[in-house]
Design a protein around this motif. Structure first.
Motif, mmCIF file in Angstrom:
data_model
loop_
_atom_site.group_PDB
_atom_site.id
_atom_site.type_symbol
_atom_site.label_atom_id
_atom_site.label_comp_id
_atom_site.label_asym_id
_atom_site.label_seq_id
_atom_site.Cartn_x
_atom_site.Cartn_y
_atom_site.Cartn_z
ATOM 1 N N VAL A 30 0.870 -1.183 0.000
ATOM 2 C CA VAL A 30 0.000 0.000 0.000
ATOM 3 C C VAL A 30 0.903 1.229 0.000
ATOM 4 C CG1 VAL A 30 -1.669 1.332 1.336
ATOM 5 C CG2 VAL A 30 -1.879 -1.166 1.188
ATOM 6 N N LYS A 31 0.640 2.169 -0.929
ATOM 7 C CA LYS A 31 1.542 3.305 -1.105
ATOM 8 C C LYS A 31 0.925 4.602 -0.603
ATOM 9 C CE LYS A 31 3.874 1.264 -5.112
ATOM 10 N NZ LYS A 31 4.276 1.427 -6.527
ATOM 11 N N VAL A 32 1.784 5.434 -0.028
ATOM 12 C CA VAL A 32 1.366 6.771 0.400
ATOM 13 C C VAL A 32 2.416 7.775 -0.042
ATOM 14 C CG1 VAL A 32 0.097 5.905 2.417
ATOM 15 C CG2 VAL A 32 2.500 6.586 2.662
ATOM 16 N N GLU A 33 2.012 9.035 -0.140
ATOM 17 C CA GLU A 33 2.929 10.123 -0.473
ATOM 18 C C GLU A 33 2.986 11.088 0.699
ATOM 19 O OE1 GLU A 33 3.488 13.761 -3.735
ATOM 20 O OE2 GLU A 33 2.034 12.140 -4.091
ATOM 21 N N LEU A 34 4.191 11.521 1.043
ATOM 22 C CA LEU A 34 4.362 12.445 2.159
ATOM 23 C C LEU A 34 3.947 13.852 1.735
ATOM 24 C CD1 LEU A 34 5.447 12.648 5.082
ATOM 25 C CD2 LEU A 34 7.666 13.263 4.106
ATOM 26 N N ALA A 59 1.972 -0.270 12.145
ATOM 27 C CA ALA A 59 2.193 0.068 10.739
ATOM 28 C C ALA A 59 3.638 0.512 10.545
ATOM 29 C CB ALA A 59 1.247 1.169 10.290
ATOM 30 N N ILE A 60 4.271 -0.001 9.509
ATOM 31 C CA ILE A 60 5.639 0.362 9.163
ATOM 32 C C ILE A 60 5.599 1.139 7.854
ATOM 33 C CG2 ILE A 60 7.987 -0.470 8.845
ATOM 34 C CD1 ILE A 60 6.698 -1.236 11.521
ATOM 35 N N LEU A 61 6.069 2.381 7.887
ATOM 36 C CA LEU A 61 6.110 3.222 6.690
ATOM 37 C C LEU A 61 7.573 3.457 6.315
ATOM 38 C CD1 LEU A 61 3.604 4.282 8.642
ATOM 39 C CD2 LEU A 61 3.292 5.886 6.762
ATOM 40 N N ASP A 62 8.008 2.864 5.223
ATOM 41 C CA ASP A 62 9.384 3.020 4.749
ATOM 42 C C ASP A 62 9.415 4.079 3.654
ATOM 43 O OD1 ASP A 62 10.859 1.042 6.304
ATOM 44 O OD2 ASP A 62 9.651 -0.445 5.251
ATOM 45 N N PHE A 63 9.922 5.261 4.005
ATOM 46 C CA PHE A 63 9.945 6.388 3.075
ATOM 47 C C PHE A 63 11.268 6.427 2.315
ATOM 48 C CE2 PHE A 63 6.637 7.879 5.947
ATOM 49 C CZ PHE A 63 5.735 8.491 5.078
ATOM 50 N N THR A 85 10.567 18.035 1.606
ATOM 51 C CA THR A 85 9.952 16.710 1.694
ATOM 52 C C THR A 85 9.309 16.289 0.378
ATOM 53 O OG1 THR A 85 7.901 17.688 2.503
ATOM 54 C CG2 THR A 85 9.508 16.958 4.159
ATOM 55 N N ALA A 86 9.424 17.109 -0.651
ATOM 56 C CA ALA A 86 8.798 16.795 -1.938
ATOM 57 C C ALA A 86 9.390 15.522 -2.530
ATOM 58 C CB ALA A 86 8.974 17.954 -2.909
ATOM 59 N N GLY A 87 8.524 14.639 -3.001
ATOM 60 C CA GLY A 87 8.981 13.433 -3.678
ATOM 61 C C GLY A 87 9.165 12.226 -2.784
ATOM 62 N N TYR A 88 8.864 12.366 -1.478
ATOM 63 C CA TYR A 88 8.967 11.219 -0.579
ATOM 64 C C TYR A 88 7.701 10.363 -0.675
ATOM 65 C CZ TYR A 88 13.248 12.101 2.092
ATOM 66 O OH TYR A 88 14.556 12.234 2.485
ATOM 67 N N THR A 89 7.875 9.085 -0.925
ATOM 68 C CA THR A 89 6.767 8.132 -0.930
ATOM 69 C C THR A 89 7.138 6.954 -0.035
ATOM 70 O OG1 THR A 89 7.624 6.980 -2.877
ATOM 71 C CG2 THR A 89 6.016 8.744 -3.256
ATOM 72 N N ALA A 90 6.117 6.222 0.396
ATOM 73 C CA ALA A 90 6.372 5.089 1.293
ATOM 74 C C ALA A 90 5.465 3.925 0.949
ATOM 75 C CB ALA A 90 6.167 5.499 2.747
ATOM 76 N N GLN A 91 5.940 2.733 1.238
ATOM 77 C CA GLN A 91 5.115 1.535 1.218
ATOM 78 C C GLN A 91 4.739 1.214 2.658
ATOM 79 O OE1 GLN A 91 7.115 -1.611 -0.858
ATOM 80 N NE2 GLN A 91 6.957 -0.610 -2.838
ATOM 81 N N VAL A 92 3.449 1.029 2.886
ATOM 82 C CA VAL A 92 2.927 0.807 4.241
ATOM 83 C C VAL A 92 2.652 -0.675 4.435
ATOM 84 C CG1 VAL A 92 1.190 1.469 5.930
ATOM 85 C CG2 VAL A 92 1.855 3.083 4.129
ATOM 86 N N GLN A 93 3.126 -1.196 5.539
ATOM 87 C CA GLN A 93 2.940 -2.609 5.860
ATOM 88 C C GLN A 93 2.501 -2.736 7.312
ATOM 89 O OE1 GLN A 93 6.208 -5.764 7.010
ATOM 90 N NE2 GLN A 93 6.209 -5.540 4.793
#
Length: 709
Positions: A536-540, A612-616, A630-638
């Protein structure tokens, strides 16, 4: 039958330490080839999942995608052995095919050392082609060094397969360490250097291989070479295809399977997978057509044997589908969730005990007057001296062992326990106990599968993200059981299959064995992929000032990766990520319905506390466009607990599958043996395994022609 080339030179019969000198050329060639292959394999998946923004940058792929690629890669390595064997048998001969395969491998490993996407895929493709040319042919050349009936052939194969194990053992230690500690591409490059050394040895030693593995029609002395009388009757694939097109029923079934398989691949999968699976299903459909034609052609006795043969292929698929988790899922799990911090005293016990066992094995070999005792002395001395040097120059107390290094455990156990397991089966047989190939394959599958109980136990220990990890001893025990199971099942598989195969279809069945092994590797990758939750992906969206409460300012300034650990709550039917009592959702934007997906997983889990683990990590292009932001930081949430639980059930399911399959095989053993019509009692049809690490069956003196393919 080969024609005699009157101008060719005779086979070189000069010896060293009681064996043809050519044996040692092939020994070191294969040692370095396995060094390169298993060294690259040890770090491959770890490189793929490592972040592209790390100091030791990888590809940054999700675990599931990495394991899927690993499955395709290892499958193709085995499948390419089929055309590699055909090219050698029909046109070039084993010697030239091994040479070309080795050169291709050198190119593949060299290109893989280049840090570029094109180089990664090009390197893998060349390695697949190179192994396909070298792997199925070099073992055949070992047999060709000896005259038929030469009693030294058994120990010659033992020496050769020890070389395989030494290469695999050293590569995981050295290449794994260099890849993880210094740089992935340095590791790939080191594997390439190993392959280059092997190729140099092979090319310089050509005079000692004269007359062995020559191209068809150029064999100088057929009476001294390994020539199978049954091969003159071999039926070609072309002939089977011609028969298929003259058989309406079988052709119609094949066409339905072919069209259905292609459509299933195209419609059930996406992206690259749709074409890959379409090709795989098409291959399986054509294989089914070939098997139908073979079944139609043979007599009733061979029809019964073909039934057992197909079951043997299923055993092979199940076995390797479980065993090959080592380079994929278990490799990732070791890196993430096994406590790899070890005190120097524990390392002393492990390495010096291993050294002592190898030296003791050498003493036993000396007392038995074996030809291989010197190798055990050399390996033991190198292990002890190498560890001592590393201990005082590099190791700290405690020491974090690189995850890829544990890929060497299997090879070390093979070196230590290979002949012990072989001796047990010989003793067992002489006591009048059941020792058929089917029994060994069933027993080995059960023992190997039991190793996953320890991996399941490790997941129960690693049930808390903060500090809790699986014990290292559980990983070692898992590899121990995998090794013992392999030593029971794998060495007899190809020999048994070739005994069951109708005489004129032996070559085709050997090719299908390699295909079954490759399919098992693909199954292994698919199992590992299924064990990973869809990311699952998120954007900062938070500003730099807002993130100062969670990460140091220097992290943002340098565009480094960082990790956020948050508690999971469900409010108003939506997942809320809480960090230090603050709703972290206001700092992120969920992508592609990810919040609803994660909510569904959390609700379904019915767990009171979830993490939840968010690896940015930051996109490369944004480092230059907006540095220090912080522009361009994305993370996969597990969700840690759910992923761990998923892995627990995967390991447990593998154990249950292998146990049930092995027990069913034992339950029907008597009926299956009856269907073989005494195939195991056939003389002169034994074929030595081409798989790595197999030295156990070479000790069985009842075999007449080990090594002949």
């Amino acid at each position: 039958m080969s024609t005699v080339n009157q101008n060719a030179l005779p086979i070189d019969r000069s010896e060293l330490w009681g064996h043809p000198k050519g044996l040692y050329i092939l020994f070191f060639t294969e040692l370095w080839e396995r060094f390169s292959y298993y060294g690259m394999r040890a770090i491959l998946v770890l490189y793929i999942i490592s972040s592209a923004a790390d100091q030791n940058a990888g590809l940054g792929w999700a675990e599931g995608r990495a394991l899927a690629l690993y499955g395709w890669y290892t499958m193709l390595v085995y499948v390419m052995s089929i055309p590699g064997g055909i090219i050698a048998d029909k046109w070039l001969g084993q010697k030239k095919t091994v040479l070309l395969g080795g050169l291709t491998l050198c190119a593949g490993h060299g290109i893989l050392a280049v840090d570029a996407p094109w180089a990664f895929f090009t390197g893998l493709a060349l390695i697949i082609i190179g192994v396909g040319g070298l792997k199925p042919n070099i073992s055949t050349m070992v047999g060709g060094l000896y005259k038929p009936g030469d009693e030294r052939r058994d120990s010659g194969f033992t020496i050769f397969y020890i070389g395989i194990n030494v290469g695999a053992f050293l590569s995981s230690l050295i290449v794994g360490y260099v890849g993880e500690k210094i740089g992935w591409h340095y590791g790939f490059g080191l594997a390439g250097i190993g392959m280059l050394l092997g190729q140099v040895v092979y090319m310089m030693g050509q005079k000692y291989l004269r007359g062995v593995g020559e191209a068809p029609g150029s064999d100088p002395h057929p009476d001294e070479s390994i020539i199978h009388a049954d091969r003159a009757e071999d039926t070609s694939l072309g002939e089977l295809f011609r028969r298929l097109f003259r058989s309406p029923v079988q052709l119609a079934i094949t066409a339905v399977l072919l069209i259905g398989g292609i459509l299933m691949g195209l419609f059930l999968f996406e992206g690259f997978d749709r074409w890959a699976y379409a090709a795989l299903f098409a291959f399986l459909a054509i294989t089914a057509g070939m098997l139908m034609m073979i079944y139609k052609d043979v007599d009733s006795k061979d029809k019964d044997r073909l039934v057992v043969l197909l079951l043997s292929f299923i055993i092979v698929i199940v076995f390797w589908g479980a065993f090959e988790q080592a380079g994929g899922l278990m490799n990732i799990y070791t890196k993430q969730k096994i406590d790899r911090f070890v005190s120097i005293s524990v390392l002393d016990i492990l390495f010096y005990a291993g050294t002592a066992l190898l030296l003791i094995r050498g003493v036993i070999g000396t007392l038995r007057k074996e030809d291989t005792q010197v190798l055990y002395y050399v390996i033991g001395a190198l292990l002890g001296i190498g560890y001592t040097v590393l201990r005082y120059l590099e190791l700290t107390d405690p020491y974090l062992i690189p995850a890829s290094v544990f890929q060497s455990v299997n090879a070390l156990f093979i070196i230590i326990f290979g002949t012990i397991v072989a001796g047990f089966w010989l003793w067992w047989k002489h006591r009048g106990k059941e020792s058929s190939s089917l029994f060994k394959m069933a027993t080995g599958t059960i023992i190997m599968g039991a190793g996953f109980i320890f991996m399941a136990m490790a997941t129960k220990q690693a049930d808390d993200f903060v500090g809790a990890k699986g014990m290292l001893i559980l990983l070692i025990l898992a590899y121990f059981f995998h090794t013992i199971g392999e030593l029971c099942a794998s060495p007899v598989a190809l020999s048994f299959i070739t005994k069951l195969a109708p005489v004129k279809y032996v070559s085709i069945m050997m090719g299908l064995y390699f295909a079954a092994t490759g399919l098992g590797n693909k199954v292994a990758g698919a199992i590992g992929e299924a064990a990973q939750a869809e990311p699952v992906k998120v954007e900062l969206t938070a500003s730099r000032d807002q993130m100062l409460a969670y990460v140091p300012d220097s992290i943002i300034n340098k565009s480094q990766n960082f990790q956020i650990v948050a508690d999971v709550k469900i409010e108003n039917g939506q997942v809320i990520l809480m960090k230090d009592g603050t709703d972290f959702n206001r700092f992120i934007e969920w992508k592609d319905g990810g919040r609803e997906e994660l909510t569904g997983r959390a609700v379904k889990a019915e767990e009171p506390e979830l993490t939840a683990i968010l690896d940015f990590e930051r996109e490369k292009e944004m480092k230059e466009k907006a540095p220090g932001t912080t522009a361009g930081y994305t993370a996969q949430v597990q969700i840690f607990e759910l992923q761990n639980q998923r892995e627990y059930w995967t390991f447990l399911s593998i154990f249950l599958l292998t146990a049930v399959f092995g027990l069913l095989l034992l339950a029907f053993l008597r009926k299956l043996k009856k269907l073989t019509h005494g195939a195991e009692e056939k003389e002169g049809t034994s074929h030595e395994e081409h798989e790595p690490y197999e030295i156990s069956d070479i000790q069985d003196k009842d075999k007449k022609n080990p090594g002949e393919i």
